[in-house]
Design a protein around this motif. Structure first.
Motif, short mmCIF file in Angstrom:
data_model
loop_
_atom_site.label_atom_id
_atom_site.label_comp_id
_atom_site.label_asym_id
_atom_site.label_seq_id
_atom_site.Cartn_x
_atom_site.Cartn_y
_atom_site.Cartn_z
N ALA A 1 20.80 17.57 44.89
CA ALA A 1 19.95 17.36 43.71
C ALA A 1 19.81 18.68 42.96
O ALA A 1 19.63 19.74 43.56
CB ALA A 1 18.58 16.84 44.13
N PHE B 1 11.34 11.57 40.80
CA PHE B 1 12.33 12.64 40.84
C PHE B 1 13.22 12.63 42.08
O PHE B 1 14.41 12.88 41.99
CB PHE B 1 11.62 13.99 40.73
CG PHE B 1 10.73 14.11 39.53
CD1 PHE B 1 11.23 14.00 38.25
CD2 PHE B 1 9.36 14.31 39.68
CE1 PHE B 1 10.42 14.09 37.13
CE2 PHE B 1 8.53 14.40 38.58
CZ PHE B 1 9.05 14.30 37.30
N THR C 1 15.36 9.18 42.43
CA THR C 1 16.35 9.07 41.35
C THR C 1 17.43 10.14 41.45
O THR C 1 18.35 10.15 40.63
CB THR C 1 15.66 9.19 39.98
OG1 THR C 1 14.96 10.45 39.93
CG2 THR C 1 14.67 8.06 39.76
N LYS D 1 17.05 13.30 40.94
CA LYS D 1 16.84 14.41 40.01
C LYS D 1 16.42 15.69 40.72
O LYS D 1 16.69 16.79 40.24
CB LYS D 1 15.77 14.04 38.98
CG LYS D 1 16.14 12.92 38.03
CD LYS D 1 15.01 12.64 37.06
CE LYS D 1 15.35 11.52 36.09
NZ LYS D 1 14.23 11.24 35.15
N ALA D 2 15.71 15.54 41.85
CA ALA D 2 15.13 16.72 42.49
C ALA D 2 14.97 16.53 43.99
O ALA D 2 14.94 15.40 44.49
CB ALA D 2 13.78 17.07 41.86
N ASN E 1 7.53 16.27 34.23
CA ASN E 1 8.83 15.72 33.87
C ASN E 1 9.55 16.63 32.88
O ASN E 1 10.77 16.85 32.99
CB ASN E 1 8.65 14.33 33.25
CG ASN E 1 9.97 13.68 32.92
OD1 ASN E 1 10.74 13.31 33.79
ND2 ASN E 1 10.25 13.55 31.63
N GLU F 1 13.14 18.31 33.60
CA GLU F 1 14.27 18.10 32.69
C GLU F 1 14.82 19.44 32.19
O GLU F 1 16.04 19.63 32.10
CB GLU F 1 13.84 17.23 31.50
CG GLU F 1 13.52 15.79 31.87
CD GLU F 1 14.73 15.03 32.37
OE1 GLU F 1 15.87 15.39 31.96
OE2 GLU F 1 14.57 14.09 33.17
N SER G 1 16.74 21.04 35.00
CA SER G 1 18.00 20.34 35.22
C SER G 1 19.04 20.76 34.20
O SER G 1 20.22 20.97 34.52
CB SER G 1 17.78 18.82 35.16
OG SER G 1 18.97 18.13 35.42
#
Length: 237
Positions: free
Chosen positions: A64, A94, A97, A99-100, A224, A228, A231
């Motif tokens: 991630a 997060f 999904t 993402k993290a 969030n 983002e 990321s």
């Protein structure tokens, strides 16, 4: 921490739909704001700091792009609020999904119980691994006493911690953890977390970092946005 990370670590609680997440998220906004306002002053330094994530307990996929870190204290009421109401939202939005990843670092400061529990959880992680660590982590927060006097009295004694571990581990596993707890190694591990927190300017718990940058927001939208941003920066490296 001395336990090797696993490829994928799943949280003990199940996920729900994104729709449900945002409904719950609206309710949690006030809780998040209270937690961070209660424990942290606004950081004047927004520069990212280097954090060594090696051999630390985490939830999520190893690849991630974003790493979310919580510095916490098992005796801290706001950390319990975070564990009960905010961490599950972070996992759903997060971690699940991809993402993290979500990490837990120790910053025990309330009393000797804080330090003892940090040391014991380090022993659990070292001897039983990442999954058992998170089970114990969740169970300890579930057992945090509601008595307002608990900050000044010993509650998380070694006997209590051992009995708690017995609820989720075999007799042989408990013996291994207790034996390791009696060494200096798990103490060195939590002290390393605490020292890092000091260098990063942690003054209370919970304190959150996203890819080394301190989170000073108050809502899930704020978090969030930072995730983002992190990321995108990671993708541009």
């Amino acid at each position: 921490m001395a336990q090797k990370k696993k490829k994928v670590n799943k949280p003990p609680k199940s996920s729900s739909s994104k729709f449900v997440f945002w409904i719950i998220g609206l309710i949690a906004i006030a809780i998040i704001g209270f937690i961070f306002l209660a424990n942290n002053e606004k950081s004047d330094d927004s520069a990212k700091e280097e954090i060594d994530y090696a051999n630390q307990p985490f939830l999520g996929e190893e690849d991630a792009p974003v790493s979310i870190v919580e510095f916490g204290d098992y005796k801290c009421p706001n950390c319990k609020n975070f564990a009960d109401n905010v961490a599950p939202l972070i996992v759903k939005e997060f971690v699940d999904t991809g993402k993290a990843k979500f990490y837990y670092f120790h910053y025990p400061f309330i009393n000797v119980d804080s330090e003892r529990t940090a040391k014991f959880s380090e022993a659990v992680f070292h001897e039983l691994g990442n999954e058992k660590f998170w089970e114990f982590h969740e169970l300890i927060y579930d057992k945090q006493p509601e008595d307002t006097r608990y900050e000044t009295i010993d509650v998380f004694t070694e006997e209590f911690l051992t009995e708690t571990l017995e609820e989720m581990a075999s007799e042989e596993e408990v013996k291994k953890v207790v034996a390791y707890f009696d060494t200096k190694a798990p103490e060195d591990a939590w002290e390393s977390d605490e020292a890092l927190g000091g260098k990063l300017g942690v003054t209370g718990t919970p304190t959150i970092f996203v890819n080394g940058k301190r989170f000073d927001g108050q809502t899930m939208d704020d978090l969030n946005e930072l995730v983002e941003e992190a990321s995108k920066e990671k993708g541009n490296e």
